[in-house]
Write a protein that holds these residues in place. Structure first.
Motif, PDB file in Angstrom:
ATOM      1  N   LEU A 101      13.548  -6.842  -6.687  1.00 32.33           N
ATOM      2  CA  LEU A 101      13.576  -6.276  -5.267  1.00 32.33           C
ATOM      3  C   LEU A 101      14.256  -5.129  -4.986  1.00 32.33           C
ATOM      4  O   LEU A 101      14.229  -4.487  -3.854  1.00 32.33           O
ATOM      5  N   ALA A 102      14.623  -4.419  -6.161  1.00 30.93           N
ATOM      6  CA  ALA A 102      15.638  -3.208  -5.978  1.00 30.93           C
ATOM      7  C   ALA A 102      14.455  -1.998  -5.371  1.00 30.93           C
ATOM      8  O   ALA A 102      15.028  -1.302  -4.671  1.00 30.93           O
ATOM      9  N   ASP A 103      13.330  -2.099  -5.805  1.00 33.16           N
ATOM     10  CA  ASP A 103      12.557  -1.180  -5.314  1.00 33.16           C
ATOM     11  C   ASP A 103      11.162  -1.291  -5.204  1.00 33.16           C
ATOM     12  O   ASP A 103      10.619  -1.791  -6.292  1.00 33.16           O
ATOM     13  N   MET A 104      10.698  -1.629  -3.781  1.00 39.25           N
ATOM     14  CA  MET A 104       9.305  -2.227  -3.581  1.00 39.25           C
ATOM     15  C   MET A 104       8.355  -1.410  -3.041  1.00 39.25           C
ATOM     16  O   MET A 104       8.872  -0.573  -2.041  1.00 39.25           O
ATOM     17  N   GLN A 105       7.274  -1.595  -2.836  1.00 34.52           N
ATOM     18  CA  GLN A 105       5.910  -0.962  -2.223  1.00 34.52           C
ATOM     19  C   GLN A 105       5.466  -2.004  -1.205  1.00 34.52           C
ATOM     20  O   GLN A 105       5.034  -3.085  -1.706  1.00 34.52           O
ATOM     21  N   LEU A 106       5.280  -1.705   0.082  1.00 34.35           N
ATOM     22  CA  LEU A 106       4.406  -2.611   0.953  1.00 34.35           C
ATOM     23  C   LEU A 106       3.476  -1.771   1.466  1.00 34.35           C
ATOM     24  O   LEU A 106       3.701  -0.750   2.056  1.00 34.35           O
ATOM     25  N   LYS A 107       2.455  -2.338   1.370  1.00 38.44           N
ATOM     26  CA  LYS A 107       1.163  -1.562   2.040  1.00 38.44           C
ATOM     27  C   LYS A 107       0.245  -2.697   2.882  1.00 38.44           C
ATOM     28  O   LYS A 107      -0.092  -3.622   2.500  1.00 38.44           O
ATOM     29  N   ALA A 108      -0.511  -2.103   3.832  1.00 38.42           N
ATOM     30  CA  ALA A 108      -1.630  -2.860   4.504  1.00 38.42           C
ATOM     31  C   ALA A 108      -2.285  -1.819   5.440  1.00 38.42           C
ATOM     32  O   ALA A 108      -1.943  -0.788   5.792  1.00 38.42           O
ATOM     33  N   HIS A 109      -3.599  -2.385   5.747  1.00 39.71           N
ATOM     34  CA  HIS A 109      -4.400  -1.546   6.527  1.00 39.71           C
ATOM     35  C   HIS A 109      -5.373  -2.085   7.325  1.00 39.71           C
ATOM     36  O   HIS A 109      -5.801  -3.219   6.803  1.00 39.71           O
ATOM     37  N   ASP A 110      -5.841  -1.738   8.493  1.00 40.73           N
ATOM     38  CA  ASP A 110      -6.699  -2.097   9.277  1.00 40.73           C
ATOM     39  C   ASP A 110      -7.526  -1.010   9.768  1.00 40.73           C
ATOM     40  O   ASP A 110      -7.252   0.358   9.645  1.00 40.73           O
ATOM     41  N   SER A 111      -8.706  -1.377  10.661  1.00 41.77           N
ATOM     42  CA  SER A 111      -9.378  -0.255  11.108  1.00 41.77           C
ATOM     43  C   SER A 111      -8.558   0.359  12.234  1.00 41.77           C
ATOM     44  O   SER A 111      -8.861   1.765  12.425  1.00 41.77           O
ATOM     45  N   ARG A 112      -7.588  -0.097  12.764  1.00 41.39           N
ATOM     46  CA  ARG A 112      -6.788   0.758  13.736  1.00 41.39           C
ATOM     47  C   ARG A 112      -5.433   1.165  13.344  1.00 41.39           C
ATOM     48  O   ARG A 112      -4.755   1.901  13.841  1.00 41.39           O
ATOM     49  N   PHE A 113      -4.901   0.845  12.056  1.00 36.16           N
ATOM     50  CA  PHE A 113      -3.705   1.053  11.396  1.00 36.16           C
ATOM     51  C   PHE A 113      -3.572   0.932  10.013  1.00 36.16           C
ATOM     52  O   PHE A 113      -4.482   0.356   9.264  1.00 36.16           O
ATOM     53  N   SER A 114      -2.420   1.530   9.543  1.00 34.09           N
ATOM     54  CA  SER A 114      -2.176   1.479   7.968  1.00 34.09           C
ATOM     55  C   SER A 114      -0.604   1.871   7.873  1.00 34.09           C
ATOM     56  O   SER A 114      -0.186   2.776   8.902  1.00 34.09           O
ATOM     57  N   TYR A 115      -0.243   1.248   6.761  1.00 28.25           N
ATOM     58  CA  TYR A 115       1.155   1.785   6.672  1.00 28.25           C
ATOM     59  C   TYR A 115       1.349   1.691   5.008  1.00 28.25           C
ATOM     60  O   TYR A 115       0.703   0.864   4.344  1.00 28.25           O
ATOM     61  N   ALA A 116       2.397   2.626   4.420  1.00 25.35           N
ATOM     62  CA  ALA A 116       2.719   2.508   3.194  1.00 25.35           C
ATOM     63  C   ALA A 116       4.072   2.945   2.986  1.00 25.35           C
ATOM     64  O   ALA A 116       4.424   4.091   3.294  1.00 25.35           O
ATOM     65  N   LEU A 117       4.846   1.877   2.580  1.00 27.60           N
ATOM     66  CA  LEU A 117       6.501   1.992   2.813  1.00 27.60           C
ATOM     67  C   LEU A 117       7.031   1.617   1.339  1.00 27.60           C
ATOM     68  O   LEU A 117       6.679   0.924   0.663  1.00 27.60           O
ATOM     69  N   ARG A 118       8.041   2.360   1.063  1.00 26.94           N
ATOM     70  CA  ARG A 118       8.800   2.065   0.158  1.00 26.94           C
ATOM     71  C   ARG A 118      10.149   1.288   0.515  1.00 26.94           C
ATOM     72  O   ARG A 118      10.919   1.947   1.548  1.00 26.94           O
ATOM     73  N   LEU A 119      10.634   0.330  -0.030  1.00 30.76           N
ATOM     74  CA  LEU A 119      11.616  -0.433   0.381  1.00 30.76           C
ATOM     75  C   LEU A 119      12.711  -0.724  -0.639  1.00 30.76           C
ATOM     76  O   LEU A 119      12.324  -0.921  -1.825  1.00 30.76           O
ATOM     77  N   THR A 120      13.958  -0.106  -0.539  1.00 33.23           N
ATOM     78  CA  THR A 120      15.099  -0.104  -1.725  1.00 33.23           C
ATOM     79  C   THR A 120      16.261  -0.784  -0.870  1.00 33.23           C
ATOM     80  O   THR A 120      16.529  -1.046   0.269  1.00 33.23           O
TER      81      THR A 120
END
Length: 357
Positions: A155-174
């Motif tokens: 869990l020291a370095d994570m990638q989080l992503k999701a999308h829909d027709s109205r939104f998206s996100y791509a985040l790095r969590l450390t």
């Protein structure tokens, strides 16, 4: 403390149409007896990274991330990502379409003026959704929460992503801070009758990345929080819903608390105080003063979107205000969830979830 609002829905949708679901007991059926499944009892020894993965034998579990974000102009946003695992059978799970595990994903974004939510469903055993402990990866379709870490801590370095027709996100969590075991060394009681979950958190994530809402892209950063729970019967039949907070304080401390509301009688109230180094202290009902201060009309309901929270022993006296009072998760089983801001003895931000209204 993200409880599965989708448990009864999943069983009815994907568990067989010729077997109608039993009458609901407690919110979303989470008070149903689950004698065939593994019980939650005190004294568990947690083992990582294995406990980041799925727990066969338990009826329900979830991987739940929220993030309070700002862009370069100081505009506030919230992001939520959740994966639920629901077992329809306590027996070891088979491969392929004989598998009796159902997966549900929720994702949402919130700004001061917009709230969008989406959901996805999958059957286990066919690769469409799942969780693996090493290397850690949780996914449903192309929504993903997975490790990028090369260290021993996945869990020291994570990638989080999701999308829909109205939104998206791509985040790095450390994070370099330790995990926090909630309740009594990870045994998190939900009622005076003993209903409970195994529960740990990583409240020290720092998130950064890209967020898009209605075609507008933002570069964002801010604190994030992971909750992990699993159980077999987390509620009683008398419990109608809950109000749950995860708060990042400007002092570097953190607070998790929730109240489980009953059809009759006082709510069950508990929480955890987490200091800036990651040491935790369980809070009992007598340590906490929690009261709604104001409501907003949301989806035809009066929702308490403004709260007073006091923990006198920690000199905390704050008011929480919803960033967007209309943060209604308009999904198959709807509920309210969104970012909040703090003012009073401490500044900060966090998330609020309210179900059963």
């Amino acid at each position: 403390m993200k409880l599965s609002v989708g448990l009864m829905l999943l069983a009815s949708l994907l568990g067989g149409c010729d077997n109608p679901p039993a009458p609901e007991k407690g919110f979303a059926g989470l008070g149903d007896q689950a004698v065939a499944f593994t019980p939650v009892v005190p004294g568990r020894t947690f083992s990582f990274p294995a406990d980041h993965g799925a727990h066969e034998g338990f009826r329900i579990e979830w991987w739940y991330v929220t993030a309070n974000l700002k862009d370069a102009q100081g505009r506030d946003f919230g992001v939520q990502w959740t994966l639920f695992r629901s077992a329809l059978d306590a027996a070891p799970q088979a491969d392929g379409w004989r598998n009796q595990t159902i997966w549900l994903g929720h994702a949402a974004v919130t700004s001061a003026t917009v709230h969008h939510a989406a959901e996805r469903y999958a059957r286990g055993g066919v690769g469409q959704a799942g969780v693996q402990a090493v290397p850690f990866n949780a996914w449903i379709d192309d929504w993903q929460f997975g490790t990028q870490a090369s260290s021993a801590d996945p869990l020291a370095d994570m990638q989080l992503k999701a999308h829909d027709s109205r939104f998206s996100y791509a985040l790095r969590l450390t994070s370099t801070r330790p995990l926090v075991l909630q309740g009594d060394n990870g045994f998190s009681q939900k009622s005076e009758q003993g209903q409970a979950s195994y529960y740990y958190s990583q409240p020290f994530f720092q998130a950064s990345g890209q967020l898009e809402i209605d075609g507008q892209r933002y570069t964002v950063s801010g604190p994030a929080w992971l909750d992990r729970e699993w159980s077999s019967q987390p509620l009683t039949a008398n419990q109608t819903g809950w109000d749950w907070f995860s708060l990042h304080l400007d002092s570097g401390e953190h607070l998790m608390l929730y109240r489980m509301r009953h059809k009759d009688g006082a709510p069950y109230l508990t929480g955890t105080w987490i200091d800036a180094q990651g040491h935790s202290q369980a809070l009992q009902a007598g340590d906490i003063e929690l009261a709604p201060l104001g409501t907003a009309k949301v989806a035809g309901r009066a929702m308490p979107v403004r709260w007073s929270i006091k923990v006198p022993g920690k000199h905390l006296d704050v008011t929480t205000e919803a960033l967007n009072p209309a943060a209604w998760m308009d999904l198959r089983i709807p509920y309210w969830e969104g970012p909040v801001r703090l003012e009073g003895s401490h500044g900060g931000n966090g998330y609020l979830e309210m179900t059963g209204y």
